[in-house]
Write an enzyme that holds these catalytic residues in place. Structure first.
Site, PDB file in Angstrom:
ATOM      1  N   ARG A   1      25.139  13.489  21.504  1.00  0.00           N
ATOM      2  CA  ARG A   1      24.341  14.345  20.461  1.00  0.00           C
ATOM      3  C   ARG A   1      23.862  13.722  19.628  1.00  0.00           C
ATOM      4  O   ARG A   1      24.896  12.850  18.812  1.00  0.00           O
ATOM      5  CB  ARG A   1      24.721  15.716  20.612  1.00  0.00           C
TER       6      ARG A   1
ATOM      7  N   ARG B   1      19.020  19.137  24.129  1.00  0.00           N
ATOM      8  CA  ARG B   1      19.876  18.602  24.099  1.00  0.00           C
ATOM      9  C   ARG B   1      21.306  18.377  24.775  1.00  0.00           C
ATOM     10  O   ARG B   1      21.223  18.920  25.986  1.00  0.00           O
ATOM     11  CB  ARG B   1      20.464  19.052  22.913  1.00  0.00           C
TER      12      ARG B   1
ATOM     13  N   ASP C   1      25.808  21.609  22.398  1.00  0.00           N
ATOM     14  CA  ASP C   1      25.269  22.019  20.905  1.00  0.00           C
ATOM     15  C   ASP C   1      26.333  22.849  20.709  1.00  0.00           C
ATOM     16  O   ASP C   1      26.960  23.398  21.890  1.00  0.00           O
ATOM     17  CB  ASP C   1      24.651  22.541  20.647  1.00  0.00           C
TER      18      ASP C   1
END
Length: 174
Positions: free
Chosen positions: A91, A102, A105
């Site tokens: 990330r 992504r 998270d």
């Protein structure tokens, strides 16, 4: 110089999400890494859920879950550790569009019954009440939870449509 004294353990909740690579395996691996952080102990982990992307729709669906922990870390220490786990999973913060795809998270959703707001962290998480991919996994592992300043979790979930959220895999709850 005296060492800081550890805090009394606090019950906290962490939202997990990702949609790049193999998100199911990535969330499982991230779960193990978060549980291995010194000062953190997992107490429950929701099933895995699939959800539509919150932002641009031209990206893969997300896989989400929520973990309950007890921690002796202060909120900003815990946030720093969570961001280090995100970084180990590739990330990169501040790059790309908001709500874009992504690898991982990790959001600190709740930290005890505290309401905190500073430039780096806000708890309860500001979007918690509108996000089905947070509310329903959280409801699964903490049905009687009261959200500071927002009320009963069950009421928040009752007013939040599923919007296609589906449970994809059962996890061990703790």
């Amino acid at each position: 110089m005296p060492q800081p004294q550890p805090l009394e353990p606090v019950l906290a909740y962490i939202g997990f999400g990702g949609n790049l690579g193999d998100p199911v395996e990535r969330l499982r691996a991230a779960r193990r890494e978060v549980a291995a952080i010194p000062g953190v102990r997992e107490t429950a982990f929701s099933s895995l859920y699939q959800s539509a992307p919150m932002g641009p729709q031209d990206q893969p669906e997300y896989v989400n879950a929520v973990m309950a922990i007890t921690t002796s870390l202060a909120p900003l220490e815990l946030l720093r550790e969570l961001q280090a786990v995100e970084a180990r999973f590739g990330r990169v913060r501040g790059v790309g569009e908001r709500w874009g795809p992504r690898t991982l998270d990790l959001d600190l959703l709740l930290y005890g019954q505290q309401a905190l707001a500073c430039d780096r962290l806000a708890v309860p998480h500001p979007g918690l009440a509108e996000r089905e991919f947070v509310l329903y996994p959280l409801l699964e592992i903490a049905p009687g939870l009261e959200i500071p300043g927002l009320g009963p979790l069950s009421e928040l979930a009752r007013h939040c449509p599923l919007r296609g959220l589906t449970r994809i895999e059962e996890e061990r709850h703790g």
